[in-house]
Structures are given as C-alpha cells and as structure tokens.
Design an enzyme around this catalytic site. Structure first.
Site, short mmCIF file in Angstrom:
data_model
loop_
_atom_site.label_atom_id
_atom_site.label_comp_id
_atom_site.label_asym_id
_atom_site.label_seq_id
_atom_site.Cartn_x
_atom_site.Cartn_y
_atom_site.Cartn_z
N HIS A 185 0.89 -1.33 0.28
CA HIS A 185 -0.16 -0.21 0.15
C HIS A 185 1.00 1.09 0.19
O HIS A 185 0.65 2.14 0.38
CB HIS A 185 -1.00 0.02 1.46
N HIS A 285 -6.62 -3.05 -11.11
CA HIS A 285 -6.98 -2.66 -10.00
C HIS A 285 -8.46 -2.41 -9.95
O HIS A 285 -8.72 -1.76 -10.37
CB HIS A 285 -5.83 -1.42 -9.73
#
Length: 382
Positions: A185, A285
């Site tokens: 992340h 994504h």
C-alpha cells in the site's frame, strides 16, 4: 445522436456513478471517483460537461482527446478519474446503440473466463485465516491481503517480524492450496521494502503490490533485482505516459491500472497493449463498484496479458452498500470456480437500479481514508 445531460450520484460506501443521457433516449453509465475526493472529481465531471453537451457520443476517441488536451493543465488523479467515468459511459452508449457488449466492439474475446481474487482483511493472523476459509467456501482460491501495517522509514525488527508472522501462518495453514498477493500500500520506504521482501520470499507470495509509492518508482527495478517475487503497481498511475516510464525502466511484472482512475476503457486498453509489448502482465485494480468492475472485465477479455481481476465483494470499505446492491442483473456477475465469465448484455452489461441510486445518493457519506500517525506523532502512510 447528441449528448443532452450528465448527472452524477455520490453513493455509499465511497463510490460515484454518472449517467450520460442522449436525445434518442439511450443512456450510458460510468463510475468516476477518487476514494475520499468524490466531490472534487464530481466538479471536474461537470466542467468537462461543457465540452460534451451537444456532441455525438459515438466519437469516443475525439471526445477523450478533447477532455485530455483542451486544457493546458492535464493528467493527475482528479482529471483522469473524471475522464475515466465519462469514457465508460460513452462505451456503454456505443454498445447499446450497436447491440453488442463492449468487448465485442474491441475485437472479441481472447479468453473464456478470468480468475477473480478477493481482498481479505483482519488485524490478527487468526482473523485473516478465518476470512480466507469463508471465501474458499464460495469458490475463491486467490486472495490479497495487507503486507504490513504502518512502518517507519527505518523500523525495528518487531515490525518486520509482525508482518512476516502473519504470512507464515497463512502459508502454514493452507500450503499451496491458495495463492495470495501482499499489498504494501505504499506504506514502506525503499530501505524497509528491501528488508521485508527478503524476509517474505520463502513464503512465495503471488506478488508484492506497491512496495513503495508510485512517486518512488525508480526503486521498482532495484527491488525486483533482489527477489523472485513479481512486483505489481499502477493503481496510482493515471495515464499511458506514466506507465511508459515504468515500463521502460523495468522491474514491474504486473501492471494494475484502475479503470476509474486511469482514463477509462480507452486509455487502459492502450496501457494493456503497452504492457504486453514489454511482456508484463495486466491485473486491473478494482476495489470500487459494479460499473468499474464491468469496465475492467471488458479490458480483461480483450487483453491477452490479463491474468486476474480484483473485485470488492465483501471488502471492509463496503459500509452502506455492497458490490451488486445497485445492479439488477446480479446473475451476470456470478462466478464459477472463482472465475468471471464475459458480460453479454449490450454496452458495459450492467443494468443499473436507477431508483435505488437516486434514493441512496440523498444520504451518501463523504468517505475519507484514515489518517495514521507513527508513535512519534509524525504522519504515516495509510
């Protein structure tokens, strides 16, 4: 046919839909949003409407270029997300007019199904293992989980051990029966990413996602050179021009453009083709809603290098609405053995429950991502 009106709907949990109407009654739907900045993207959509009202929706390529190039300042997450949602809706209209799914308009299928993977949350290893077991019960065998919590620029061995311990317990619990990627992340500095990747390698994760922030992309080839684990990134890159630089530099094994952030179907199809030329896989994504997922699936089914598809069913962000709550044709999104099949209805193939959209848009929350701080009080990457 002319575009007559563009309407936006901010929705729970953290989504935004848009509807493009035409003078012939054909309607297209898109999903433009930056999570936590929906109102800002909404303003950009309505600024772009000045270029679109009265124009022919069939001229998708020209309208895309107008939105991108008519302003001296361009690119970035807000503008490209606004373009993305509009682009999705234009493809939806074109498919409905021609009575064909978008993948058919783009040359037809290159595969019969695409592997889906599911995000798994949990603060403790036991919670993650329990989540995986539940998802396996409905057919998933491929997952993504957080690779670590917040981590200092130079952190201690306890932080490294905590991250490694979770992964070790998952691999011990399931062996090679499942595959899982680890999402850093962008929380980790390059020095700590080197340490973590080395320690995690024995557990054979499917990929490491965003080991460092996209702003630090020069480290991708350096990190890739030290490991056999595929490196994935791309959710915070917004055009083929950004992807061009990372592809040329090397290091990434998997590109993860977001169909609601990176210019929509038109732009992401170009990105997919660029990736194929560099022998790089594609895994769009998609922690967002059903329109974004549908757009991803159309790209997956026309791109030979697509390997799997993220989807948000059951993701911890989904407070107030689930993935298919605004969809009438839920059965078209059903999975068989953890695989999606092509959507077959015209356009994007999503039959939106407009009445429900309008109703829930009246009380949509302004979602914000958490603000984390390190023990010393400094701001941490979320």
């Amino acid at each position: 046919m002319k575009i007559t009106h563009i309407t936006t709907y901010r929705l729970p949990p953290r989504w935004m839909f848009l509807k493009i109407e035409t003078d012939e009654g054909v309607v297209g739907w898109g999903e433009p949003v930056i999570e936590g900045r929906a109102r800002t993207v909404e303003a950009a959509v309505h600024e772009f409407a000045d270029y679109l009202i009265g124009k022919d929706p069939a001229r998708i390529n020209d309208l895309w270029q107008v939105m991108y190039r008519a302003g001296f300042y361009r690119g970035g997450p807000i503008m490209m997300s606004a373009i993305a949602g509009i682009d999705q809706a234009l493809w939806d209209i074109k498919g409905k007019v021609l009575n064909a799914p978008v993948w058919q308009l783009m040359g037809g299928l290159v595969r019969d199904k695409i592997k889906a993977y599911s995000w798994v949350g949990g603060d403790r290893p036991a919670d993650v293992i329990d989540g995986i077991e539940k998802l396996r019960g409905i057919g998933f065998d491929t997952f993504k989980l957080n690779g670590c919590e917040e981590m200092g620029v130079i952190d201690n061995s306890r932080a490294v051990d905590a991250a490694v311990n979770t992964v070790a317990q998952i691999r011990e619990a399931f062996g090679s029966e499942i595959e899982f990627g680890l999402d850093f992340h962008g929380r980790v500095s390059a020095p700590m990413a080197k340490v973590l990747i080395k320690e995690l390698e024995p557990y054979r994760p499917l990929f490491i996602e965003e080991p460092v922030l996209a702003e630090q992309a020069e480290y991708y080839p350096r990190l890739a050179a030290q490991t056999h684990i595929p490196i994935a990134a791309g959710e915070r890159m917004f055009s083929r021009f950004e992807f061009k630089r990372v592809l040329d530099a090397g290091g990434l094994a998997i590109l993860q453009p977001d169909l609601s952030h990176a210019g929509g179907i038109t732009e992401c199809y170009k990105i997919a083709g660029m990736a194929e030329a560099y022998d790089v896989a594609l895994a769009p994504h998609c922690p967002l809603g059903p329109i974004a997922l549908a757009a991803c699936l159309h790209i997956d089914f026309v791109s030979r290098n697509a390997v799997f598809q993220e989807q948000s069913m059951g993701i911890h962000y989904n407070k107030g609405a689930e993935l298919l709550d605004f969809v009438k044709n839920k059965e078209d999104f059903s999975m068989d053995g953890g695989f999606f099949k092509p959507l077959t209805k015209p356009g994007l193939g999503v039959d939106i429950d407009e009445a429900r959209v309008i109703e829930l848009s009246k009380s949509a929350p302004d979602w914000r991502n958490p603000l984390w701080r390190h023990a010393d009080g400094s701001v941490a990457e979320w």
